[in-house]
Write an enzyme that holds these catalytic residues in place. Sequence first.
Site, PDB file in Angstrom:
ATOM      1  N   GLU A   1     -11.567  -4.197  -2.306  1.00 53.78           N
ATOM      2  CA  GLU A   1     -10.807  -3.303  -2.653  1.00 53.78           C
ATOM      3  C   GLU A   1     -10.730  -3.364  -4.461  1.00 53.78           C
ATOM      4  O   GLU A   1      -9.986  -4.057  -4.830  1.00 53.78           O
ATOM      5  CB  GLU A   1      -9.388  -3.250  -2.179  1.00 53.78           C
ATOM      6  CG  GLU A   1      -9.465  -3.444  -0.611  1.00 53.78           C
ATOM      7  CD  GLU A   1      -8.202  -4.072  -0.127  1.00 53.78           C
ATOM      8  OE1 GLU A   1      -6.907  -3.653  -0.391  1.00 53.78           O
ATOM      9  OE2 GLU A   1      -8.060  -4.948   0.717  1.00 53.78           O
TER      10      GLU A   1
ATOM     11  N   HIS B   1       0.594  -0.954   0.095  1.00 57.50           N
ATOM     12  CA  HIS B   1      -0.071   0.057  -0.008  1.00 57.50           C
ATOM     13  C   HIS B   1       0.868   1.227   0.029  1.00 57.50           C
ATOM     14  O   HIS B   1       0.500   2.151   0.675  1.00 57.50           O
ATOM     15  CB  HIS B   1      -1.003  -0.038   1.270  1.00 57.50           C
ATOM     16  CG  HIS B   1      -1.992  -1.191   0.976  1.00 57.50           C
ATOM     17  ND1 HIS B   1      -2.386  -1.431  -0.036  1.00 57.50           N
ATOM     18  CD2 HIS B   1      -2.666  -1.674   2.252  1.00 57.50           C
ATOM     19  CE1 HIS B   1      -3.386  -2.452   0.065  1.00 57.50           C
ATOM     20  NE2 HIS B   1      -3.524  -2.494   1.454  1.00 57.50           N
TER      21      HIS B   1
ATOM     22  N   HIS C   1      -9.925   1.194   0.973  1.00 56.61           N
ATOM     23  CA  HIS C   1      -9.982   0.096   2.050  1.00 56.61           C
ATOM     24  C   HIS C   1     -10.926   0.104   3.110  1.00 56.61           C
ATOM     25  O   HIS C   1     -10.610   0.141   4.054  1.00 56.61           O
ATOM     26  CB  HIS C   1      -8.309   0.228   2.526  1.00 56.61           C
ATOM     27  CG  HIS C   1      -7.798  -1.116   2.886  1.00 56.61           C
ATOM     28  ND1 HIS C   1      -8.157  -1.846   4.185  1.00 56.61           N
ATOM     29  CD2 HIS C   1      -6.865  -1.635   2.383  1.00 56.61           C
ATOM     30  CE1 HIS C   1      -7.474  -2.861   4.276  1.00 56.61           C
ATOM     31  NE2 HIS C   1      -6.716  -2.798   2.970  1.00 56.61           N
TER      32      HIS C   1
END
Length: 370
Positions: A330, A110, A185
């Site tokens: 996601e 991420h 998220h």
Amino acid sequence: MSFAAPFPAPFGATPSGLPVERWTLRSASGVEAAVLTYGAVLHSLRVPGPERRPPAEVVLSLPDVKHYATHGAYLGAVVGRFANRIAAGTFTLDGTRHHIPGNDRGNSLHGGADGFDRRLWRAEPCERPDGAASVRLSLESPHGDQGFPGSLQVSVTYTLASDGSLTLDYHAVTDRPTPVNLTHHAYFNLSGDPDRGVLDHLLTVDAAAYLPIDETGLPLPGAPAPVAGSPFDFTRARRIGARIAEPDKQLARAGGYDHCWVLDDRDRPSGEGQLGLRRAARLEDPGSGRVLEVHTSEPGLQVYAGQQLDGGFGDLLGRRLGAHAGLCLETQHFPDSPNRPDYPSTVLRPDQALRSRTVLGFPHLTAVAR
């Protein structure tokens, strides 16, 4: 009529003392959303049940900025510059090797340890002719940020329509070639009660294949694997917990579901000026009757069943968030795309603009409206 609060409400400060704002969006359907400038976090999404039953909080949230700044679960945040994993935190672009800090078993996850989820975004309301409530959050990621090349200007616009659907529009431009993969998220729990968890929710994923992973969560070499006959087959609605505990190597490697599904292209429009939305998933809570449908322009959907939540922090009401308290859906490009030429490219170049859209819809509200 939908509207955004004309003035943001204060919501504490970042660890460095900068003020954080909380913007509220409301809809005639009774849906209400709240967005933080810290991490572009979706802090609240309150959705009524069928037949105008009282709204419930359907995303997991934390009580203050301190918790968002210290936890590791990315609750409700926009993550980047590259969502999901990059192998060993390295990739080569146009002949130059780049290194991103590893923060997940040697891989970059991420965007690294200081990703977009820990940044302060700028917010401004957006006027729309349809009266929908809309707020745009913007961020500048400088050249060299976490090792990524190029200065990146990125924004995400949250728009709450009169029917209660929440649209996320992503936009980014760069002055040098750079990989970009943005996602949201949020952890969904349509029951409104994290203690009940999501294992009894019904999930449909519009994908005939998924990406098997190695022991560190990276996609294995080779083609996607068919879901047919496996615990990853959600082509028809099935309880999330129905097969999650089976003795399957892929489930064992992730401790459950934390994999990317390759979305089908059927019924996907195309053409100049169209983002090509397709349905990615449908989530249903039989107990409350709430239904969530996710449509996206992205090619992949990372489904994460929240198995790593360990009760180490509580939500807005002080309830501990344990394993499977929420489910992440996601929408994104595939993991490790900068190192996988067989995947759709995530490279953004200066003569291009990234545009991506994800829509969170609630069909049970639309059915009532009719």
